[in-house]
Design a protein around this motif. Sequence first.
Motif, PDB file in Angstrom:
ATOM      1  N   HIS A  77       0.847  -1.147  -0.366  1.00 33.46           N
ATOM      2  CA  HIS A  77      -0.459   0.109   0.524  1.00 33.46           C
ATOM      3  C   HIS A  77       0.814   1.579  -0.166  1.00 33.46           C
ATOM      4  O   HIS A  77       0.829   2.474  -0.409  1.00 33.46           O
ATOM      5  N   ARG A  78       1.916   1.458   0.686  1.00 36.09           N
ATOM      6  CA  ARG A  78       3.157   2.214   1.350  1.00 36.09           C
ATOM      7  C   ARG A  78       3.103   2.817  -0.481  1.00 36.09           C
ATOM      8  O   ARG A  78       3.300   4.134  -0.699  1.00 36.09           O
ATOM      9  N   SER A  79       3.622   2.065  -1.775  1.00 34.31           N
ATOM     10  CA  SER A  79       4.310   2.296  -2.511  1.00 34.31           C
ATOM     11  C   SER A  79       2.791   2.540  -3.471  1.00 34.31           C
ATOM     12  O   SER A  79       3.606   2.943  -4.749  1.00 34.31           O
ATOM     13  N   MET A  80       1.791   2.644  -3.589  1.00 37.62           N
ATOM     14  CA  MET A  80       0.722   2.782  -3.942  1.00 37.62           C
ATOM     15  C   MET A  80       0.605   4.483  -3.752  1.00 37.62           C
ATOM     16  O   MET A  80       0.617   5.913  -4.443  1.00 37.62           O
ATOM     17  N   GLU A  81       1.972   4.849  -2.098  1.00 37.94           N
ATOM     18  CA  GLU A  81       1.229   6.206  -2.372  1.00 37.94           C
ATOM     19  C   GLU A  81       2.459   7.373  -2.077  1.00 37.94           C
ATOM     20  O   GLU A  81       2.207   8.712  -2.517  1.00 37.94           O
ATOM     21  N   GLU A  82       3.434   6.311  -1.928  1.00 36.34           N
ATOM     22  CA  GLU A  82       5.035   7.120  -2.783  1.00 36.34           C
ATOM     23  C   GLU A  82       5.723   6.318  -2.911  1.00 36.34           C
ATOM     24  O   GLU A  82       5.728   5.589  -3.298  1.00 36.34           O
ATOM     25  N   HIS A  83       6.848   7.509  -3.374  1.00 38.64           N
ATOM     26  CA  HIS A  83       7.648   6.917  -4.620  1.00 38.64           C
ATOM     27  C   HIS A  83       9.227   7.092  -3.915  1.00 38.64           C
ATOM     28  O   HIS A  83       9.190   8.515  -3.570  1.00 38.64           O
ATOM     29  N   HIS A  93       1.746  -0.454 -10.556  1.00 35.39           N
ATOM     30  CA  HIS A  93       0.472  -0.150 -10.263  1.00 35.39           C
ATOM     31  C   HIS A  93      -0.944  -0.273 -11.166  1.00 35.39           C
ATOM     32  O   HIS A  93      -2.202  -0.676 -11.241  1.00 35.39           O
ATOM     33  N   SER A  94      -0.519   0.975 -12.314  1.00 33.71           N
ATOM     34  CA  SER A  94      -1.112   0.339 -13.418  1.00 33.71           C
ATOM     35  C   SER A  94      -1.239  -0.535 -15.202  1.00 33.71           C
ATOM     36  O   SER A  94       0.592  -0.076 -14.876  1.00 33.71           O
ATOM     37  N   SER A 158      -1.835 -12.292  -2.939  1.00 37.70           N
ATOM     38  CA  SER A 158      -1.495 -11.334  -2.161  1.00 37.70           C
ATOM     39  C   SER A 158      -1.834 -10.885  -0.921  1.00 37.70           C
ATOM     40  O   SER A 158      -3.328 -11.396  -1.347  1.00 37.70           O
ATOM     41  N   SER A 159      -1.006 -10.045   0.067  1.00 35.34           N
ATOM     42  CA  SER A 159      -1.636 -10.326   1.239  1.00 35.34           C
ATOM     43  C   SER A 159      -2.396  -8.649   1.538  1.00 35.34           C
ATOM     44  O   SER A 159      -2.524  -8.333   1.934  1.00 35.34           O
TER      45      SER A 159
END
Length: 174
Positions: A77-83, A93-94, A158-159
């Motif tokens: 989830h963190r990788s979805m929000e920050e680089h 992500h896409s 995936s978790s």
Amino acid sequence: MAGVDTLEFRNLRSVEEVQAARVFEEGGYTSDEGASLESMRYRFDHAAHLFLGAFDQKGALVGYVMSTQADAPLVTHRSMEEHDPRGSTVCIHSVCVNPLWQRKGVASRLLEAYTSSICKYNSSLDPSGYKIKRLALLSRENLIPLYERAGYTTLGKSSVVHGTETWYDCIMDL
Ligand SMILES: CC(C)(COP(=O)(O)OP(=O)(O)OC[C@H]1O[C@@H](n2cnc3c(N)ncnc32)[C@H](O)[C@@H]1OP(=O)(O)O)[C@@H](O)C(=O)NCCC(=O)NCCS
């Protein structure tokens, strides 16, 4: 409609191109899966080298792959929000294609072009640069063959809970 061989693969260059990607993102993912325009802008601003598009002969966006780097072996989830520019994993992500162009091989070609573009990025870094060592993504169950044909290995469920779908961790080590 022209074929997939006529497409140009390159990184996105403008906010207008990000907005065009957002239209496909909204159509291709449910509202709790897809990225907001704000999140896509963040990824473009911080990680444009990881935002690869397929463009037709008129320069219109046909599909794209969008990611961030993370200091984690799998998509989180963190990788979805920050680089994290030092992260050695590219978290995809896409992977999204204009519905009018689907089932013509665009995503397959995009994934191939994406791997090449990451390898090229690695070679452009000086020896002390933070190299990318792995590509990771979350796949829908029915799309696992698409990613395995592109060179990814499926690790299992995936978790990560993201929308209502069950997601599968897929990785490619470079
Ligand atoms: C998934 C997506 C990117 C595929 O793009 P595409 O350009 O149509 O894919 P390709 O033409 O390269 O497909 C190659 C192969 O992948 C598989 N595949 C593609 N789409 C599929 C689907 N919806 N269901 C099952 N298998 C599929 C097929 O094996 C296909 O080969 P075939 O057409 O000979 O049967 C596109 O449907 C999309 O944008 N979907 C919405 C967003 C999304 O779900 N992204 C993936 C998240 S994991």
